[in-house]
Design an enzyme around this catalytic site. Sequence first.
Site, PDB file in Angstrom:
ATOM      1  N   TYR A  52      -9.077  14.861  -5.980  1.00  0.00           N
ATOM      2  CA  TYR A  52      -8.268  14.368  -7.110  1.00  0.00           C
ATOM      3  C   TYR A  52      -7.467  15.522  -7.702  1.00  0.00           C
ATOM      4  O   TYR A  52      -6.274  15.395  -7.976  1.00  0.00           O
ATOM      5  CB  TYR A  52      -9.172  13.731  -8.172  1.00  0.00           C
ATOM      6  CG  TYR A  52      -8.403  12.992  -9.251  1.00  0.00           C
ATOM      7  CD1 TYR A  52      -7.799  11.766  -8.978  1.00  0.00           C
ATOM      8  CD2 TYR A  52      -8.262  13.512 -10.536  1.00  0.00           C
ATOM      9  CE1 TYR A  52      -7.078  11.078  -9.959  1.00  0.00           C
ATOM     10  CE2 TYR A  52      -7.552  12.830 -11.519  1.00  0.00           C
ATOM     11  CZ  TYR A  52      -6.962  11.617 -11.227  1.00  0.00           C
ATOM     12  OH  TYR A  52      -6.242  10.939 -12.195  1.00  0.00           O
TER      13      TYR A  52
ATOM     14  N   LYS B  18      -3.312  15.787  -7.830  1.00  0.00           N
ATOM     15  CA  LYS B  18      -2.543  15.863  -9.080  1.00  0.00           C
ATOM     16  C   LYS B  18      -1.788  17.195  -9.196  1.00  0.00           C
ATOM     17  O   LYS B  18      -0.670  17.222  -9.715  1.00  0.00           O
ATOM     18  CB  LYS B  18      -3.470  15.620 -10.289  1.00  0.00           C
ATOM     19  CG  LYS B  18      -4.014  14.187 -10.331  1.00  0.00           C
ATOM     20  CD  LYS B  18      -2.883  13.130 -10.371  1.00  0.00           C
ATOM     21  CE  LYS B  18      -3.385  11.702 -10.463  1.00  0.00           C
ATOM     22  NZ  LYS B  18      -2.320  10.694 -10.495  1.00  0.00           N
TER      23      LYS B  18
ATOM     24  N   ASP C  21       0.888  -1.159   0.000  1.00  0.00           N
ATOM     25  CA  ASP C  21       0.000   0.000   0.000  1.00  0.00           C
ATOM     26  C   ASP C  21       0.930   1.213   0.000  1.00  0.00           C
ATOM     27  O   ASP C  21       1.691   1.399   0.961  1.00  0.00           O
ATOM     28  CB  ASP C  21      -0.873  -0.033   1.264  1.00  0.00           C
ATOM     29  CG  ASP C  21      -1.839   1.134   1.322  1.00  0.00           C
ATOM     30  OD1 ASP C  21      -1.611   2.149   0.635  1.00  0.00           O
ATOM     31  OD2 ASP C  21      -2.828   1.024   2.072  1.00  0.00           O
TER      32      ASP C  21
HETATM   33  N1  LIG Z   1      -6.976   6.327 -16.986  1.00  0.00           N
HETATM   34  C1  LIG Z   1      -7.071   7.640 -17.042  1.00  0.00           C
HETATM   35  O1  LIG Z   1      -7.962   8.203 -17.689  1.00  0.00           O
HETATM   36  C2  LIG Z   1      -6.065   8.495 -16.322  1.00  0.00           C
HETATM   37  C3  LIG Z   1      -6.017   9.852 -16.628  1.00  0.00           C
HETATM   38  C4  LIG Z   1      -5.105  10.658 -15.964  1.00  0.00           C
HETATM   39  C5  LIG Z   1      -4.266  10.122 -15.010  1.00  0.00           C
HETATM   40  N2  LIG Z   1      -4.334   8.787 -14.720  1.00  0.00           N
HETATM   41  C6  LIG Z   1      -3.440   8.284 -13.670  1.00  0.00           C
HETATM   42  O2  LIG Z   1      -2.738   7.139 -14.108  1.00  0.00           O
HETATM   43  C7  LIG Z   1      -2.397   6.336 -12.974  1.00  0.00           C
HETATM   44  C8  LIG Z   1      -2.749   4.887 -13.255  1.00  0.00           C
HETATM   45  O3  LIG Z   1      -4.144   4.791 -13.392  1.00  0.00           O
HETATM   46  P1  LIG Z   1      -4.873   3.721 -14.328  1.00  0.00           P
HETATM   47  O4  LIG Z   1      -5.706   4.489 -15.264  1.00  0.00           O
HETATM   48  O5  LIG Z   1      -3.920   2.740 -14.850  1.00  0.00           O
HETATM   49  O6  LIG Z   1      -5.865   3.063 -13.233  1.00  0.00           O
HETATM   50  P2  LIG Z   1      -6.031   1.574 -12.671  1.00  0.00           P
HETATM   51  O7  LIG Z   1      -7.127   1.678 -11.675  1.00  0.00           O
HETATM   52  O8  LIG Z   1      -6.171   0.614 -13.790  1.00  0.00           O
HETATM   53  O9  LIG Z   1      -4.630   1.292 -11.939  1.00  0.00           O
HETATM   54  C9  LIG Z   1      -4.291   1.854 -10.697  1.00  0.00           C
HETATM   55  C10 LIG Z   1      -3.494   0.828  -9.920  1.00  0.00           C
HETATM   56  O10 LIG Z   1      -3.087   1.444  -8.685  1.00  0.00           O
HETATM   57  C11 LIG Z   1      -3.254   0.468  -7.646  1.00  0.00           C
HETATM   58  N3  LIG Z   1      -3.414   1.120  -6.352  1.00  0.00           N
HETATM   59  C12 LIG Z   1      -4.471   1.845  -5.908  1.00  0.00           C
HETATM   60  N4  LIG Z   1      -4.272   2.232  -4.643  1.00  0.00           N
HETATM   61  C13 LIG Z   1      -3.064   1.749  -4.264  1.00  0.00           C
HETATM   62  C14 LIG Z   1      -2.314   1.806  -3.063  1.00  0.00           C
HETATM   63  N5  LIG Z   1      -2.785   2.449  -1.972  1.00  0.00           N
HETATM   64  N6  LIG Z   1      -1.120   1.196  -3.030  1.00  0.00           N
HETATM   65  C15 LIG Z   1      -0.639   0.523  -4.119  1.00  0.00           C
HETATM   66  N7  LIG Z   1      -1.313   0.430  -5.274  1.00  0.00           N
HETATM   67  C16 LIG Z   1      -2.519   1.037  -5.351  1.00  0.00           C
HETATM   68  C17 LIG Z   1      -4.496  -0.301  -8.053  1.00  0.00           C
HETATM   69  O11 LIG Z   1      -4.588  -1.560  -7.378  1.00  0.00           O
HETATM   70  C18 LIG Z   1      -4.302  -0.411  -9.552  1.00  0.00           C
HETATM   71  O12 LIG Z   1      -3.569  -1.588  -9.877  1.00  0.00           O
HETATM   72  C19 LIG Z   1      -3.118   6.953 -11.779  1.00  0.00           C
HETATM   73  O13 LIG Z   1      -2.202   7.760 -11.049  1.00  0.00           O
HETATM   74  C20 LIG Z   1      -4.178   7.836 -12.425  1.00  0.00           C
HETATM   75  O14 LIG Z   1      -4.548   8.923 -11.607  1.00  0.00           O
HETATM   76  C21 LIG Z   1      -5.204   7.957 -15.359  1.00  0.00           C
END
Ligand SMILES: NC(=O)c1ccc[n+]([C@@H]2O[C@H](COP(=O)([O-])OP(=O)(O)OC[C@H]3O[C@@H](n4cnc5c(N)ncnc54)[C@H](O)[C@@H]3O)[C@@H](O)[C@H]2O)c1
Length: 304
Positions: A183, A187, A78
């Site tokens: 959020y 960010k 975590d």
């Molecule tokens: N998908 C989008 O549209 C988007 C847009 C902008 C930014 N992001 C950013 O990209 C990053 C990845 O997101 P994603 O889209 O792949 O989402 P996702 O939900 O597929 O992946 C996020 C991962 O983080 C893990 N996670 C969550 N809380 C955690 C914790 N406390 N400790 C360890 N692991 C933890 C989850 O288990 C998951 O595997 C994030 O920081 C998100 O904010 C995503």
Amino acid sequence: MSVPEYTNRKLVVPAELGLSRLKDKSVLITGGGSGLGLAYAEAFAKAGSFVTIVDFNKEAGQAAEKALAPNAVFSQCDVRQWDDLVAAFETAMAKSPCHSVDVVIANAGVIGRDDLYTLDDPTCPPQKPDLRTVDVNLYGALYTAKLALHYFRKHTVSAERDRCLIIKGSIAAYTDQPGSPLYNVSKYGVRGLFRNLRRTLHRDDVRINFVAPWYVRTPILSDKVVEYVTSKGVKFATVADGVRAMLNIAADQSINGRAIAIVPREEAPYGYMDLEHDDYEEGDVLKGWQETVLATAQSIVDMA
Ligand SMILES: NC(=O)c1ccc[n+]([C@@H]2O[C@H](COP(=O)([O-])OP(=O)(O)OC[C@H]3O[C@@H](n4cnc5c(N)ncnc54)[C@H](O)[C@@H]3O)[C@@H](O)[C@H]2O)c1
């Protein structure tokens, strides 16, 4: 080899990536069990890197480790827990063939219910808000950055092996997101971390860059959200382009201090581009203030 000091020289996206430079690198990815993080893990492993997948989700992490064997290890963690993260970095040191940590991607993130936005009944006692989104996205990235700097300095940099920290942000680090103050704060917070550290990390031969995706279809966006934004004509950036950007940053040792947006192909040929919103131009009032701060900040810290 020494890391160039941050300048406002923007990233020019190349047609070819020098992926051979990623072979035998040790890459640690938080949130590597799903979505973008998992796609990065797959791509780095394919390029011959050893990947430490750091994630809260045991099932997903173990499945990824198995699928990418022998180029990956999973460490359940975590990112809000310092001791968990220390153990993850120790795992990367112990299990990677080169016994180093070369590239760290602070990627773990969540979008949760926003208790700050949700107002309580004013006739009742106020409810303490749940700040998990900030705890994971911002505090988790702070811990990850602190540990990256610690473990990077255990190896000497060379033409083959550098020290590369990539902070995962979002376009939400540049726009106002009504309804999502937590959020948004998380960010903007990690963007502040990137902007701060890019001024000093070159002294320790560490590169730092920031990656800010637009909407990408991953599990973080529910089907309902995807359906809604699609109905509004929103185009999505792709996971594949996000992966290419990440490989590009990790492989090219000249990229430092840049913020890279992951965008729909309509916006940029390879689906990513230098954002150019973190540099002050001649004539901008902030340019002068920034220069004064640069000239004085370290001395003020030393006097404290
Ligand atoms: N998908 C989008 O549209 C988007 C847009 C902008 C930014 N992001 C950013 O990209 C990053 C990845 O997101 P994603 O889209 O792949 O989402 P996702 O939900 O597929 O992946 C996020 C991962 O983080 C893990 N996670 C969550 N809380 C955690 C914790 N406390 N400790 C360890 N692991 C933890 C989850 O288990 C998951 O595997 C994030 O920081 C998100 O904010 C995503």
